[in-house]
Design a protein around this motif. Structure first.
Motif, PDB file in Angstrom:
ATOM      1  N   THR A 102       0.821  -1.213   0.000  1.00  0.00           N
ATOM      2  CA  THR A 102       0.000   0.000   0.000  1.00  0.00           C
ATOM      3  C   THR A 102       0.855   1.263   0.000  1.00  0.00           C
ATOM      4  O   THR A 102       0.393   2.317  -0.413  1.00  0.00           O
ATOM      5  N   SER A 103       2.123   1.166   0.486  1.00  0.00           N
ATOM      6  CA  SER A 103       2.905   2.396   0.612  1.00  0.00           C
ATOM      7  C   SER A 103       4.358   2.143   0.250  1.00  0.00           C
ATOM      8  O   SER A 103       4.782   0.995   0.066  1.00  0.00           O
ATOM      9  N   TYR A 104       5.122   3.224   0.126  1.00  0.00           N
ATOM     10  CA  TYR A 104       6.489   3.192  -0.407  1.00  0.00           C
ATOM     11  C   TYR A 104       7.346   4.085   0.481  1.00  0.00           C
ATOM     12  O   TYR A 104       6.968   5.232   0.757  1.00  0.00           O
TER      13      TYR A 104
ATOM     14  N   ILE B 270       3.729   6.957  -3.866  1.00  0.00           N
ATOM     15  CA  ILE B 270       3.424   7.478  -2.531  1.00  0.00           C
ATOM     16  C   ILE B 270       2.552   6.480  -1.782  1.00  0.00           C
ATOM     17  O   ILE B 270       2.885   6.028  -0.691  1.00  0.00           O
ATOM     18  N   TYR B 271       1.425   6.118  -2.434  1.00  0.00           N
ATOM     19  CA  TYR B 271       0.393   5.330  -1.756  1.00  0.00           C
ATOM     20  C   TYR B 271      -0.427   4.650  -2.849  1.00  0.00           C
ATOM     21  O   TYR B 271      -0.725   5.278  -3.873  1.00  0.00           O
ATOM     22  N   SER B 272      -0.784   3.400  -2.683  1.00  0.00           N
ATOM     23  CA  SER B 272      -1.353   2.636  -3.804  1.00  0.00           C
ATOM     24  C   SER B 272      -2.788   3.019  -4.176  1.00  0.00           C
ATOM     25  O   SER B 272      -3.297   2.536  -5.180  1.00  0.00           O
ATOM     26  N   ARG B 273      -3.428   3.884  -3.394  1.00  0.00           N
ATOM     27  CA  ARG B 273      -4.710   4.430  -3.905  1.00  0.00           C
ATOM     28  C   ARG B 273      -4.436   5.317  -5.114  1.00  0.00           C
ATOM     29  O   ARG B 273      -5.294   5.490  -5.976  1.00  0.00           O
TER      30      ARG B 273
ATOM     31  N   ASN C 219       0.679   2.522  -8.228  1.00  0.00           N
ATOM     32  CA  ASN C 219       1.322   1.275  -7.801  1.00  0.00           C
ATOM     33  C   ASN C 219       2.083   0.765  -9.027  1.00  0.00           C
ATOM     34  O   ASN C 219       1.578   0.896 -10.151  1.00  0.00           O
TER      35      ASN C 219
ATOM     36  N   ARG D 244      -7.245  10.088  -5.729  1.00  0.00           N
ATOM     37  CA  ARG D 244      -7.049  10.470  -4.331  1.00  0.00           C
ATOM     38  C   ARG D 244      -8.402  10.601  -3.607  1.00  0.00           C
ATOM     39  O   ARG D 244      -8.572  10.103  -2.503  1.00  0.00           O
TER      40      ARG D 244
END
Ligand SMILES: Cc1ncc(COP(=O)(O)O)c(C=O)c1O
Length: 429
Positions: free
Chosen positions: A34-36, A56-59, A62, A270
């Motif tokens: 989900t995150s990096y 940043i974030y998989s929403r 990815n 987002r």
């Protein structure tokens, strides 16, 4: 390797992917995260400011999902793409940067039934609306556009009737009105038609269908041509003026041809969160590798089945645009010259009752609410996908009560025909 010069079959296998930089893995890994981890606070700030592109974030993004977006963008000849959780999500995501309360979309009346419902009912809750027109009547299309229209929408090969839309004529009208043409290319795929070459600004897909090709994924994609001048008028302030939802960034000014794609990620995904998951993206990447081969076989089978059905006395009509008897035939030769897809409707003698019996009698065909699977599929739209519509809307959409919709698979064509033969015998006896 310049992707622009490669053929579609090569792009389908290679575009958007390189051997994994961390491990050398040849196939795109499923980045199930989900995150990096940011390198430091400055790196994080640059990513959030869109000064540096990264995860940043998989929403939002990815790596597996991004590989799919880049592959579909390459196949459609677009500047960028964003993957979504479904084809329906892709449609909302395509409209989202363009619309605001009081704005409307002018849409073909020949659409997937779910899209008619989404456009005629659900988008009204956002203060948006849709006007449906017969796209054979170009004067009516032009007349429907008003000062609040923000897009023209149609399907390349319309579900369920197999009607082929004159994309060049639609693009001309959209250009004159200074609005983008959005084309749902689900049933054609870039192997049969590349709408951007006909003047479309945005192409949407239900990746659920031919792209994945085996009924395992629900997904969607929006591709942007990168060619529309969002700043040519004040119609698209979210793209051409400081966007309050992203600390005043002027997306078109800052990102040029990538404005729509970055807006869709930075604000659309987002805040709406209609994100595709990495596993779904992986299956779709696998599917696309064989998309060209499958489309060739789908089209070959569909043509043979449509020709056989048209001659059958138990059948009243077949809407396949690859048949010279179809009103869409000539247009099909121009818009989808490699074949008119594999989805069409069949009017069965005996009407509604015979359609239901046919659906119940088939053995090889699956009775499902899907299309574009490797398997042959059948559904009776009037009692299922188009059930929410009035009979008049059903007829306009090509889903009259006396028709079944069939999606021809890639099985041996003799077996498909044999199943239809025994099914029609049971349905009309
Ligand atoms: C032409 C077309 N567009 C869009 C959709 C919606 O796609 P999804 O089911 O992936 O949301 C469908 C679904 O059947 C469709 O046939």
């Amino acid at each position: 390797m310049s992707e622009q010069k490669l053929g579609l079959g090569t792009l389908a296998v290679h575009a958007g992917t390189e051997p994994d930089p961390a491990t050398g893995a040849r196939q795109v890994p499923i980045y199930q995260t989900t995150s990096y981890v940011f390198k430091d606070a400055d790196h994080a700030a640059r990513l959030f400011n869109l000064e540096e592109v990264g995860f940043i974030y998989s929403r939002l993004t990815n790596p597996t999902v991004m590989a799919l977006a880049n592959r579909v963008a390459a196949l459609e000849g677009g500047a960028g793409a964003v993957c979504c959780s479904s084809g329906h999500a892709a449609q909302i995501m395509a409209l989202f940067p363009l619309m605001g309360p009081g704005c409307n979309v002018v849409s073909s009346s020949r659409l997937y039934g779910g899209t008619i419902t989404q456009f005629s009912q659900t988008i009204r809750r956002f203060g948006w609306s849709a006007k449906f027109v017969d796209t054979d009547d170009l004067a009516a299309v032009e007349a429907a556009i008003d000062e609040n229209t923000r897009a023209l929408f149609c399907e390349t090969i319309a579900n369920p009737g197999g009607y082929v839309t004159d994309l060049d004529a639609m693009a001309k009208i959209a250009d004159k009105a200074g609005i983008p043409l959005i084309v749902d290319n689900t049933t054609a795929t870039p192997f049969l038609c590349r709408p951007i070459e006909h003047g479309a600004t945005l192409v949407v897909h239900s990746a659920t269908k031919y792209m994945t090709g085996n009924g395992t994924v629900t997904g969607g994609v929006v591709v942007d041509s990168g060619k529309f001048d969002w700043s040519a008028s004040d119609k698209f302030p979210s793209l051409s003026q400081p966007e309050p939802a992203y600390h005043g960034l002027n997306f078109h000014g800052a990102l040029g041809p990538m404005a729509f794609t970055f807006h869709s990620i930075a604000i659309g995904l987002r805040d709406l969160g209609m994100t595709m998951n990495p596993q779904g993206a992986h299956y779709t990447l696998m599917g696309i590798e064989t998309l060209g081969l499958r489309m060739e076989r789908h089209v070959q089978n569909a043509k043979a089945v449509a020709e056989w059905l048209e001659k059958d006395p138990r059948v009243e009509g077949v809407t396949y645009a690859g048949l010279p008897s179809s009103p869409s035939y000539d247009r099909g030769q121009r818009i989808v010259p490699k074949g008119a897809g594999a989805l069409f409707t069949v009017a069965v003698k005996g009407g509604y009752g015979s359609c239901v019996k046919l659906v119940n009698s088939l053995k090889l065909f699956s009775h499902v609410a899907n299309l574009g699977d490797a398997r042959s599929l059948i559904i009776h739209p009037a009692s299922t996908t188009h059930r929410q519509l009035e009979e008049e809307q059903q007829i306009k959409a090509g889903a009259a009560p006396n028709v079944v919709r069939i999606s021809i698979g890639i099985e041996d064509v003799a077996d498909i025909i044999a199943d239809l033969d025994q099914g029609l015998a049971a349905a009309t006896s």
